[in-house]
Write a protein that holds these residues in place. Structure first.
Motif, PDB file in Angstrom:
ATOM      1  N   HIS A   1      53.795  95.159 112.790  1.00  0.00           N
ATOM      2  CA  HIS A   1      53.485  96.571 113.025  1.00  0.00           C
ATOM      3  C   HIS A   1      54.368  97.495 112.198  1.00  0.00           C
ATOM      4  O   HIS A   1      54.742  98.585 112.638  1.00  0.00           O
ATOM      5  CB  HIS A   1      53.588  96.924 114.515  1.00  0.00           C
ATOM      6  N   GLY A   2      54.682  97.063 110.986  1.00  0.00           N
ATOM      7  CA  GLY A   2      55.430  97.948 110.112  1.00  0.00           C
ATOM      8  C   GLY A   2      55.982  97.225 108.901  1.00  0.00           C
ATOM      9  O   GLY A   2      55.983  95.993 108.827  1.00  0.00           O
ATOM     10  N   THR A   3      56.460  98.018 107.953  1.00  0.00           N
ATOM     11  CA  THR A   3      57.161  97.512 106.780  1.00  0.00           C
ATOM     12  C   THR A   3      58.651  97.557 107.079  1.00  0.00           C
ATOM     13  O   THR A   3      59.158  98.568 107.559  1.00  0.00           O
ATOM     14  CB  THR A   3      56.825  98.375 105.551  1.00  0.00           C
ATOM     15  N   PRO A   4      59.368  96.470 106.820  1.00  0.00           N
ATOM     16  CA  PRO A   4      60.768  96.407 107.266  1.00  0.00           C
ATOM     17  C   PRO A   4      61.763  97.092 106.334  1.00  0.00           C
ATOM     18  O   PRO A   4      62.103  96.563 105.282  1.00  0.00           O
ATOM     19  CB  PRO A   4      61.033  94.891 107.327  1.00  0.00           C
ATOM     20  N   LEU A   5      62.216  98.281 106.743  1.00  0.00           N
ATOM     21  CA  LEU A   5      63.432  98.840 106.158  1.00  0.00           C
ATOM     22  C   LEU A   5      64.631  98.197 106.847  1.00  0.00           C
ATOM     23  O   LEU A   5      65.576  97.763 106.196  1.00  0.00           O
ATOM     24  CB  LEU A   5      63.467 100.356 106.335  1.00  0.00           C
ATOM     25  N   LYS A   6      64.582  98.127 108.169  1.00  0.00           N
ATOM     26  CA  LYS A   6      65.688  97.527 108.921  1.00  0.00           C
ATOM     27  C   LYS A   6      65.589  96.005 108.873  1.00  0.00           C
ATOM     28  O   LYS A   6      64.527  95.431 108.617  1.00  0.00           O
ATOM     29  CB  LYS A   6      65.656  98.010 110.373  1.00  0.00           C
ATOM     30  N   ARG A   7      66.699  95.357 109.122  1.00  0.00           N
ATOM     31  CA  ARG A   7      66.762  93.910 109.122  1.00  0.00           C
ATOM     32  C   ARG A   7      66.010  93.342 110.320  1.00  0.00           C
ATOM     33  O   ARG A   7      66.098  93.875 111.423  1.00  0.00           O
ATOM     34  CB  ARG A   7      68.216  93.439 109.161  1.00  0.00           C
ATOM     35  N   MET A   8      65.300  92.270 110.074  1.00  0.00           N
ATOM     36  CA  MET A   8      64.481  91.656 111.110  1.00  0.00           C
ATOM     37  C   MET A   8      64.762  90.151 111.166  1.00  0.00           C
ATOM     38  O   MET A   8      65.460  89.596 110.321  1.00  0.00           O
ATOM     39  CB  MET A   8      62.993  91.905 110.813  1.00  0.00           C
ATOM     40  N   GLY A   9      64.164  89.481 112.151  1.00  0.00           N
ATOM     41  CA  GLY A   9      64.232  88.033 112.240  1.00  0.00           C
ATOM     42  C   GLY A   9      65.654  87.507 112.246  1.00  0.00           C
ATOM     43  O   GLY A   9      66.541  88.050 112.905  1.00  0.00           O
ATOM     44  N   ILE A  10      65.885  86.442 111.491  1.00  0.00           N
ATOM     45  CA  ILE A  10      67.195  85.796 111.533  1.00  0.00           C
ATOM     46  C   ILE A  10      68.289  86.676 110.943  1.00  0.00           C
ATOM     47  O   ILE A  10      69.474  86.446 111.218  1.00  0.00           O
ATOM     48  CB  ILE A  10      67.166  84.434 110.810  1.00  0.00           C
TER      49      ILE A  10
ATOM     50  N   MET B   1      68.984  88.460 122.474  1.00  0.00           N
ATOM     51  CA  MET B   1      67.903  87.777 121.765  1.00  0.00           C
ATOM     52  C   MET B   1      68.309  86.349 121.425  1.00  0.00           C
ATOM     53  O   MET B   1      69.400  86.114 120.898  1.00  0.00           O
ATOM     54  CB  MET B   1      67.558  88.542 120.480  1.00  0.00           C
ATOM     55  N   SER B   2      67.433  85.405 121.734  1.00  0.00           N
ATOM     56  CA  SER B   2      67.643  84.014 121.338  1.00  0.00           C
ATOM     57  C   SER B   2      66.877  83.777 120.047  1.00  0.00           C
ATOM     58  O   SER B   2      65.645  83.830 120.024  1.00  0.00           O
ATOM     59  CB  SER B   2      67.146  83.051 122.421  1.00  0.00           C
ATOM     60  N   MET B   3      67.610  83.505 118.968  1.00  0.00           N
ATOM     61  CA  MET B   3      66.952  83.279 117.681  1.00  0.00           C
ATOM     62  C   MET B   3      66.105  82.008 117.709  1.00  0.00           C
ATOM     63  O   MET B   3      65.049  81.943 117.086  1.00  0.00           O
ATOM     64  CB  MET B   3      67.990  83.211 116.565  1.00  0.00           C
TER      65      MET B   3
ATOM     66  N   ALA C   1      60.762  79.780 117.611  1.00  0.00           N
ATOM     67  CA  ALA C   1      59.767  78.932 118.276  1.00  0.00           C
ATOM     68  C   ALA C   1      58.463  79.697 118.467  1.00  0.00           C
ATOM     69  O   ALA C   1      57.370  79.134 118.324  1.00  0.00           O
ATOM     70  CB  ALA C   1      60.305  78.444 119.623  1.00  0.00           C
ATOM     71  N   ARG C   2      58.578  80.988 118.761  1.00  0.00           N
ATOM     72  CA  ARG C   2      57.358  81.804 118.876  1.00  0.00           C
ATOM     73  C   ARG C   2      56.708  81.979 117.510  1.00  0.00           C
ATOM     74  O   ARG C   2      55.484  81.911 117.367  1.00  0.00           O
ATOM     75  CB  ARG C   2      57.699  83.163 119.494  1.00  0.00           C
ATOM     76  N   ALA C   3      57.542  82.219 116.497  1.00  0.00           N
ATOM     77  CA  ALA C   3      56.990  82.398 115.151  1.00  0.00           C
ATOM     78  C   ALA C   3      56.412  81.104 114.597  1.00  0.00           C
ATOM     79  O   ALA C   3      55.547  81.146 113.711  1.00  0.00           O
ATOM     80  CB  ALA C   3      58.079  82.935 114.218  1.00  0.00           C
TER      81      ALA C   3
END
Length: 775
Positions: A459-468, A480-482, A487-489
């Motif tokens: 739902h967007g283009t990442p300016l901020k850091r995401m994921g791992i 947050m549990s990485m 596992a969801r991804a």
């Protein structure tokens, strides 16, 4: 093989083979070009990549003459790519760096300094570290060995302890003349590193060590060819056969044959015991081939050394697969596999604890059933809604069902089928649907069955850091549990993207086995399919007075703050801008209603649109956008209307959340328009006209070129075609930016409706009489 770039005679030629690594390639190249020792060339060989890697290489070659790019017109493998790089190299020394790894800071300087006083040895052996997706860094086992060698120059064949180093080509530098004059060439297939390492070590007369960790060896969670099982791992036998053929031609090295025999057999055992390399059904043949190599090359009088499992060596010598299976290594591997299977079954049992769900999971999938959800089961919206609407048009055989929270069920539009979370029908559709579309993740309790297809629209283009990447920012990753996130991804089959930047980010920060769909964001199609009268109707419904300049203020959430904390004195802003401006304020959806905003709205100071169901309508209604770090800027840029960046806490935001590029650099492509870092500067930007001047327009054009690559009004069609229809409905390629016509601005819309201006031609322009007024 077309090539670009300039040539020189540098100290180092760094050969980088490239194949489908767009998520990691920039980091690799940046690590090279940022070295403080600059006397080098990079020879990047694109082995016919199918992703955006070739474009990234062209971009770097265009801006740095040290980067030479070569493209194979067909995929030939990493060995052939390295050979091509060697053929183009002109440096004194060859370095080989895999395109998902990086050089550490100061690596080339450390190498050059060590080589400077050693009269150009044939080999320089150096250290490395391993880095994992959870950001752990592990030193290599060779650190003490390399440190102990000091600055001594030695003949490798006489120092066999160095053959215990990790047998890869990227932890050493080769003198180019030594490499070329001896006719070294990489062979096809896996395990080519071991063959090259051993033959060059045995040939070299002079070697030198460096205990500086020069390479950061990325341990990829997915996508590593060495961790993908299949018949390709049988190439190991051919590689070692070549090694022993080399030894046959070097009788002076006969004393080393037992060492390399032990290395070979240990490598066979290591490889054959791993499910990630050799499939269970292929193990008997792998064992047979290993046993043949054992008998063919066993040196006279060979006795397994104490540090290996002698039972495994004996099993190969006897050719007894049963004894081989009973060995400790295979038993341990089998035990681990059984434990994993039990854990998986236990997890399934836990996730599917409801007996009704377990029963539904046994029923066949419904090939025509698709489940949609958005924003953690809120009201249907965003990319999933746009995909659903287009699917009703192009794939009417599909039946879409929306998942919503019970408290929001009454907000679902009439006629739209939906289920409430955790209701019996919810578990039925989750068990039996073939397609799943969401802009976040489905609940952990949802089991992905074979044959089900998950589309993650984001739902967007990442300016901020995401994921791992969030692991490095505690404020962003709190609670947050990485491992659970990944596992969801892992359930994603397809990941939607609106631009190359986003594709690269998703592939790196979600290291899972999905395919990127570079189609644009379907939610933005409306920006190219809305007419003048619709723009004015939206404004009228929002209560925007005709002729007023509507400014949409849409800030993002702050991870370092608790609750909604206004970044602006909104009352002051509206007072200073005057009555010709009207402020539309939309707080982030994470926050509840703000009493102060409601009070200001009641006083007529602004319009609170925080709960308006369609952010796309708000964008269409606005003459300009003021935002900070929200991804709304990338969507709004499609409309080619002014964007003002208000960033009063940039340094704090960067430290607490991290960013993927410098929004405030003022460089074309980074900054979408005027910048303000305090309230007075923001007011000045509007009073002076800086918000909408030529400089702002030029910045906006570069920003659109970078981030609006695939949004052209047909994104939903491309997604539906890719996910639901395949070859039955070929989707149109994205239009060039110059050929797109976004919805008219409010001022343009007013002129069009009044008949004062014609409708411009283009994709977004209607082609039927009167349509320009109705959208």
């Amino acid at each position: 093989m077309p090539e670009t770039g300039l040539r020189s005679a540098p100290r180092f030629s760094i050969v980088v083979p490239v194949y489908n690594v767009q998520g990691y390639l920039r980091e690799c190249l940046n690590s090279l070009l940022a070295q403080d020792f600059t006397d080098f060339e990079v020879i990047a060989v694109d082995d016919c990549s199918l992703d955006g890697s070739g474009g990234i290489l062209a971009e770097y070659a265009a801006r740095d003459p040290r980067v030479l790019t070569v493209r194979h017109e067909e995929n030939r493998g990493i060995g052939a790519a390295r050979n091509t790089g060697v053929d183009r190299a002109s440096g004194d020394y060859l370095l080989f760096l895999d395109s998902d790894d990086t050089l550490t800071t100061g690596a080339l300087r450390a190498m050059a300094d060590r080589l400077a006083g050693a009269a150009d040895p044939d080999l320089l052996l150096f250290d490395h570290v391993r880095s994992y997706w959870w950001h752990a860094v592990q030193p290599s086992a060779a650190r003490e060995l390399l440190a102990g060698a000091g600055s001594e120059v030695f003949r490798p064949a006489e120092r066999t302890e160095f053959f215990q180093m990790f047998a890869v080509v990227w932890n050493r530098a080769f003198r180019r003349c030594f490499f070329v004059d001896n006719g070294f060439r990489y062979t096809d297939g896996l395990y080519e590193d071991a063959l090259m390492v051993y033959t060059t070590m045995l040939t070299a007369e002079r070697a030198l060590c460096l205990d500086h960790a020069c390479v950061d060896y990325r341990q990829r969670r997915h996508g590593n060819s060495m961790k993908t099982p299949g018949r390709k791992h049988f190439t190991i036998f051919e590689q070692y056969q070549r090694l022993f053929a080399f030894l046959d031609g070097r009788p002076d090295l006969a004393a080393l044959r037992p060492l390399f025999f032990e290395r070979m057999i240990s490598h066979f055992l290591f490889t054959g015991a791993r499910e990630s390399r050799v499939l269970v059904q292929d193990r008997p043949e792998f064992f047979r081939r290993a046993a043949e190599m054992y008998r063919r090359h066993k040196p006279a009088g060979f006795t397994p050394p104490a540090e290996v499992d002698a039972r495994q060596f004996q099993a190969l010598e006897r050719g007894s697969y049963r004894l081989f299976q009973a060995g400790e290594l295979m038993s341990r591997t089998r035990k681990n596999g059984q434990e994993r299977l039990r854990a998986a079954r236990g997890a399934l049992s836990k996730r599917a604890s409801g007996s009704y769900y377990r029963k539904q999971l046994k029923r066949p999938l419904d090939p025509h059933l698709a489940v949609f959800s958005a924003y953690w089961n809120r009201t249907p919206s965003c990319n999933p809604l746009a995909v659903h609407e287009k699917a009703k048009e192009l794939a009417p055989h599909l039946h879409g069902v929306w998942v919503v929270r019970e408290d929001l069920a009454d907000t679902v539009p009439d006629g739209m089928d939906h289920v409430v979370v955790n209701s019996p029908r919810y578990w039925e559709v989750m068990a039996r649907a073939t397609y799943f579309v969401n802009n976040v993740n489905f609940a952990d309790g949802v089991v992905k069955r074979p044959g089900q297809i998950h589309l993650q629209t984001h739902h967007g283009t990442p300016l901020k850091r995401m994921g791992i990447d969030q692991q490095q920012y505690p404020a962003a990753a709190k609670g947050m549990s990485m491992r659970k996130l990944l596992a969801r991804a892992d359930r994603w089959d397809l990941s939607l993207s609106a631009n190359q930047h986003t594709t690269e980010q998703w592939e790196r920060v979600y290291p899972c086995d999905f395919e990127s769909v570079d189609a644009g964001y379907p939610r933005n199609d409306v920006f190219f399919r809305t007419g003048a009268r619709d723009v004015l109707d939206i404004r009228a419904r929002l209560g925007i007075a005709p002729g007023a300049t509507a400014v949409l203020y849409a800030p993002t959430v702050r991870d370092y703050q608790v609750g909604y904390v206004p970044q602006l004195d909104l009352e002051k802003i509206t007072r200073e801008l005057g009555p010709e401006f009207v402020l539309l304020v939309r707080t982030h959806y994470f926050y509840g209603q703000d009493p102060h905003l409601q009070e200001l709205q009641e006083r007529g100071a602004l319009i609170d649109v925080s709960r308006h169901p369609s952010v796309e309508e708000l964008c269409l209604a606005a003459d300009a956008l003021v935002t900070d770090y929200s991804s709304i800027m990338f969507d709004y840029a499609n409309l080619d209307r002014p964007i003002v960046t208000y960033a009063d806490d940039w340094e704090t935001y960067v430290r607490s959340r991290g960013v993927t590029f410098d929004l405030l650099s003022g460089e074309p492509g980074d900054t979408p328009g005027a910048i303000a870092t305090d309230e007075d500067e923001l007011i000045e930007a509007f009073r002076s006209g800086r918000w909408d001047d030529q400089a702002a327009a030029e910045l906006r054009a570069a920003f659109r070129a970078r981030f609006c690559m695939w949004d052209d009004g047909h994104a939903a069609e491309r997604v539906v075609s890719r996910v639901f229809l395949g070859d039955q409905h070929p989707a149109p390629a994205p239009l060039p930016l110059a050929a797109r016509t976004p919805a008219p601005s409010p001022r343009e819309a007013a002129r069009i409706v009044a008949g004062a201006a014609p409708v411009p031609a283009g994709d977004g322009a209607p082609d039927r009489p009167g349509a320009e007024l109705t959208g």
